[in-house]
Design a protein around this motif. Structure first.
Motif, PDB file in Angstrom:
ATOM      1  N   ASP A  44       0.653  -1.109   0.066  1.00 31.62           N
ATOM      2  CA  ASP A  44      -0.050  -0.045  -0.262  1.00 31.62           C
ATOM      3  C   ASP A  44       0.937   1.297   0.070  1.00 31.62           C
ATOM      4  OD1 ASP A  44      -2.294  -1.490  -0.168  1.00 31.62           O
ATOM      5  OD2 ASP A  44      -2.367  -1.768   2.050  1.00 31.62           O
ATOM      6  N   ARG A  45       2.178   1.044   0.571  1.00 35.81           N
ATOM      7  CA  ARG A  45       2.946   2.212   0.642  1.00 35.81           C
ATOM      8  C   ARG A  45       4.475   1.901   0.208  1.00 35.81           C
ATOM      9  NH1 ARG A  45       3.412   6.578   5.486  1.00 35.81           N
ATOM     10  NH2 ARG A  45       5.346   7.419   5.122  1.00 35.81           N
ATOM     11  N   TYR A  46       5.144   2.815  -0.441  1.00 36.51           N
ATOM     12  CA  TYR A  46       6.446   2.854  -0.435  1.00 36.51           C
ATOM     13  C   TYR A  46       7.153   4.023  -0.398  1.00 36.51           C
ATOM     14  CZ  TYR A  46       5.375  -1.413  -3.217  1.00 36.51           C
ATOM     15  OH  TYR A  46       5.127  -2.947  -3.821  1.00 36.51           O
ATOM     16  N   ASP A  47       8.387   4.127   0.492  1.00 39.76           N
ATOM     17  CA  ASP A  47       9.003   5.173   0.994  1.00 39.76           C
ATOM     18  C   ASP A  47      10.566   4.978  -0.014  1.00 39.76           C
ATOM     19  OD1 ASP A  47       7.480   6.320   3.257  1.00 39.76           O
ATOM     20  OD2 ASP A  47       7.160   4.311   3.399  1.00 39.76           O
ATOM     21  N   LEU A  48      10.818   5.863  -0.476  1.00 49.08           N
ATOM     22  CA  LEU A  48      12.045   5.969  -1.461  1.00 49.08           C
ATOM     23  C   LEU A  48      12.471   7.496  -1.535  1.00 49.08           C
ATOM     24  CD1 LEU A  48      10.890   3.495  -4.136  1.00 49.08           C
ATOM     25  CD2 LEU A  48      12.547   2.839  -2.394  1.00 49.08           C
ATOM     26  N   THR A  49      13.743   7.470  -1.867  1.00 51.47           N
ATOM     27  CA  THR A  49      14.548   8.791  -1.916  1.00 51.47           C
ATOM     28  C   THR A  49      14.380   9.268  -3.491  1.00 51.47           C
ATOM     29  OG1 THR A  49      15.905   8.105  -0.035  1.00 51.47           O
ATOM     30  CG2 THR A  49      16.588  10.044  -1.288  1.00 51.47           C
ATOM     31  N   SER A  50      14.128  10.684  -3.624  1.00 52.65           N
ATOM     32  CA  SER A  50      14.098  11.419  -4.977  1.00 52.65           C
ATOM     33  C   SER A  50      15.426  11.231  -5.427  1.00 52.65           C
ATOM     34  CB  SER A  50      13.305  12.569  -4.785  1.00 52.65           C
ATOM     35  OG  SER A  50      11.954  12.676  -4.403  1.00 52.65           O
ATOM     36  N   TYR A  51      15.287  11.124  -6.839  1.00 59.74           N
ATOM     37  CA  TYR A  51      16.557  11.113  -7.781  1.00 59.74           C
ATOM     38  C   TYR A  51      17.619  10.237  -7.224  1.00 59.74           C
ATOM     39  CZ  TYR A  51      14.358  15.632  -8.418  1.00 59.74           C
ATOM     40  OH  TYR A  51      13.236  16.622  -8.497  1.00 59.74           O
ATOM     41  N   LEU A  52      17.418   9.198  -6.473  1.00 59.75           N
ATOM     42  CA  LEU A  52      18.271   8.319  -6.027  1.00 59.75           C
ATOM     43  C   LEU A  52      17.675   6.898  -5.909  1.00 59.75           C
ATOM     44  CD1 LEU A  52      21.118   7.993  -4.848  1.00 59.75           C
ATOM     45  CD2 LEU A  52      19.971   7.883  -2.642  1.00 59.75           C
ATOM     46  N   ARG A 137      16.728  13.725  -0.296  1.00 58.40           N
ATOM     47  CA  ARG A 137      18.311  13.382   0.038  1.00 58.40           C
ATOM     48  C   ARG A 137      18.789  14.525   0.872  1.00 58.40           C
ATOM     49  NH1 ARG A 137      21.295  12.258  -5.650  1.00 58.40           N
ATOM     50  NH2 ARG A 137      20.479  13.926  -6.724  1.00 58.40           N
ATOM     51  N   PHE A 138      18.248  15.623   0.790  1.00 57.56           N
ATOM     52  CA  PHE A 138      18.766  16.812   1.007  1.00 57.56           C
ATOM     53  C   PHE A 138      18.018  17.552   2.320  1.00 57.56           C
ATOM     54  CE2 PHE A 138      19.686  17.008  -3.508  1.00 57.56           C
ATOM     55  CZ  PHE A 138      21.052  16.255  -3.580  1.00 57.56           C
ATOM     56  N   VAL A 139      17.339  16.857   3.131  1.00 57.37           N
ATOM     57  CA  VAL A 139      16.859  17.218   4.047  1.00 57.37           C
ATOM     58  C   VAL A 139      17.591  17.207   5.479  1.00 57.37           C
ATOM     59  CG1 VAL A 139      14.807  16.779   5.845  1.00 57.37           C
ATOM     60  CG2 VAL A 139      14.428  16.682   3.271  1.00 57.37           C
ATOM     61  N   ARG A 140      18.268  16.137   5.471  1.00 54.05           N
ATOM     62  CA  ARG A 140      19.058  16.165   6.948  1.00 54.05           C
ATOM     63  C   ARG A 140      20.488  15.399   6.530  1.00 54.05           C
ATOM     64  NH1 ARG A 140      19.542  11.632  10.280  1.00 54.05           N
ATOM     65  NH2 ARG A 140      19.669  12.147  12.620  1.00 54.05           N
ATOM     66  N   GLY A 141      21.390  16.400   6.986  1.00 55.15           N
ATOM     67  CA  GLY A 141      22.787  16.073   6.684  1.00 55.15           C
ATOM     68  C   GLY A 141      23.688  17.003   6.882  1.00 55.15           C
ATOM     69  N   PHE A 142      24.966  16.416   6.428  1.00 53.74           N
ATOM     70  CA  PHE A 142      26.051  17.417   6.325  1.00 53.74           C
ATOM     71  C   PHE A 142      26.417  18.096   4.871  1.00 53.74           C
ATOM     72  CE2 PHE A 142      26.827  15.137  10.199  1.00 53.74           C
ATOM     73  CZ  PHE A 142      27.104  16.104  11.184  1.00 53.74           C
TER      74      PHE A 142
END
Length: 530
Positions: A44-52, A137-142
């Motif tokens: 019913d749901r898939y969680d993936l990262t855009s452009y990656l 992929r650019f929400v959280r990180g360094f």
């Protein structure tokens, strides 16, 4: 009466069932069974990262007719973006294969995807819908900011999505102007108010950078300049301005803007300090780094505004006057209303003077920073012309009625602190009386209370960046080191230093090692969905 109605309804239901399971074959006037298709094997749901990441689905297709061949089926996968606006609603075909293998090349958002299976013989269509949650992929990180091998500025991002593996996203900066000479990267955390939050500083200028998590790559924002917001009448002001800092910055893992409700902002350039109130507009008048409001004469500011790094908002700060070698504070109870700077109201040698001219030889600042430990103490490393070095620890004032609170002054034993005067970078461990420093490829830690120096590591390549890192975890024990060599490229490593007053113990984070092509000069935490 009720019995008659129930009987009638039962007959109607049986008739409808037979009708729906058959279709008339007009060629021979007989009824044929309909091939019903059942689609399963899809979540019913898939969680993936855009452009990656790639969405891979192998659906199960079941036909009610035993001898029906799947060669008679057509497949169509398409999606539409969830939107309350019908004008923005659109479908887009992504595949006509039975099994789906789709790289999620769409902006972050929530999508509804459909698999539509068509029976080519009857023309009947059967559908299965599910949700795709495409995260950025650019929400959280360094951010890793530095120069490429050809000298142009580059930007990588160590992506740390919640619940997913860490990924290093290389070369996310388009750099359409081909700017060179990376010096600093500044993130202020402001959101959706017209004030750009990300600035790339080079050795000769500064550039507003796109920072939206919706973008696959970022570039310089054209026609966005610091100069356009400064309206000064002083002849001593030097244009074009060269940005060195914007304060206050952000606080904590969620990168909360420290300007708070007061919305005060400090712009520090190589020669000026400007103050403004963002609740009105981003406009700055005459600089405040002068001793009275009637003079054009400016003092050169050290590029750090001292304030508590543990504060949830910052409404006041203090500075160091490098021209007159003295700590000073804005000369107004409201930071954004200041027009000058004042010396602290009281000064004594216990434990150090605010005015460094009271020492012989006079002392100058070498390095300053705001620590997270010990309730947000600030630190200044000083030296004099005789080659002596000193550490000052103090708490910055929170309003005009108070001066910085002095905690201690300590001397550096240059016979014990190996090559301390040759250091390229310094960083204060605010939980203990320890200063980290680097000389070429070597990383040292010096306890100026116990007078103990320890070589932590020879990194094997030039250390290009060293700083404490409490933003991402609110831990005062973490720090980051970046190295670079022409043959091996760049490496960024994270460490922890023990909160122990009896020893110096540093532990590398085995998983926090990121190889980059950049000569990194700044590592900057970001956590924001915009």
């Amino acid at each position: 009466m009720k019995k008659i109605n129930l009987y009638t309804m039962l007959l109607i239901a049986l008739w409808l069932g037979s009708f729906l399971s058959c279709v008339e074959d007009k060629g021979n006037n007989v009824l044929s069974e309909i091939n019903e298709i059942k689609i399963s094997g899809i979540e019913d749901r898939y969680d993936l990262t855009s452009y990656l990441e790639t969405l891979n689905i192998e659906p199960d297709i079941e036909c009610t007719l035993k001898d029906f061949s799947e060669d008679n089926l057509e497949y169509l996968w398409f999606f539409c973006k969830d939107s309350a606006s019908t004008s923005n609603h659109s479908h887009e075909k992504i595949s006509t294969e039975r099994d789906l293998s789709y790289k999620v090349d769409v902006p972050p958002g929530t999508y509804t995807i459909y698999l539509q299976v068509t029976d080519k013989l009857s023309g009947l269509k059967f559908e299965k819908a599910f949700k795709l949650y495409a995260s950025s992929r650019f929400v959280r990180g360094f951010y890793l900011y530095g120069d490429k091998a050809d000298g142009t500025v580059g930007l990588d991002f160590v992506s740390m999505p919640v619940g997913k593996d860490t990924m290093l996203m290389k070369d996310i900066f388009i750099n359409s102007l081909q700017v060179k000479g990376a010096k600093d990267l500044i993130f202020t955390g402001h959101y959706n108010n017209g004030y750009n939050a990300l600035w790339a500083v080079t050795h000769d200028s500064q550039y507003a950078i796109e920072y939206s998590a919706q973008l696959e790559k970022v570039d310089i924002i054209p026609d966005k300049n610091i100069d356009d917001h400064i309206y000064t009448t002083l002849s001593s002001v030097q244009r074009p301005f060269h940005l060195t800092n914007i304060s206050p910055g952000t606080y904590g893992p969620m990168c909360v803007s420290l300007s708070g409700e007061a919305r005060s902002r400090l712009i520090i350039t190589e020669n000026e300090i400007f103050v403004g109130n963002l609740s009105l507009s981003e406009a700055y008048s005459n600089p405040i780094n002068r001793d009275n409001a009637n003079t054009d004469q400016l003092f050169k500011p050290y590029p750090v505004a001292f304030y508590s790094a543990t504060a949830s908002t910052v409404s006041y700060a203090c500075f160091f006057d490098m021209t007159n070698r003295c700590f000073k504070k804005p000369g107004h109870r409201v930071l954004s209303s200041a027009t000058k700077c004042d010396k602290p109201s009281y000064d004594s040698e216990s434990p150090f003077y605010f005015d460094q001219n009271k020492y012989t030889p006079v002392r100058q600042i070498v390095h300053g920073e705001n620590g997270y430990g010990n309730n947000g103490r600030s630190y200044a490393l000083m030296n004099d012309s005789d080659g002596n070095y000193f550490v000052y620890a103090f708490t910055a004032p929170t309003d005009y009625s108070s001066d910085p609170i002095k905690h201690y002054a300590k001397s550096i034993d240059m016979s014990v602190a190996i090559d301390f005067a040759r250091a390229d970078h310094y960083a204060f461990f605010s939980m203990q009386s320890i200063i980290l420093y680097s000389v070429d490829s070597k990383l040292y830690a010096y306890d100026y209370n116990r007078n103990d120096c320890k070589l932590i590591e020879d990194c094997g390549a030039q250390i290009t960046y060293l700083a404490m890192e409490h933003q991402s975890t609110l831990s005062p024990t973490n720090f980051v080191v970046a190295t670079y060599s022409d043959s091996g490229g760049g490496v960024v490593r994270k460490y922890s230093i023990a909160d122990d007053m009896n020893t110096i113990k540093v532990t590398p984070h085995e998983k926090d090692v990121w190889e980059t092509d950049l000569k990194v000069v700044k590592v900057l935490w970001k956590y924001s969905t915009y």
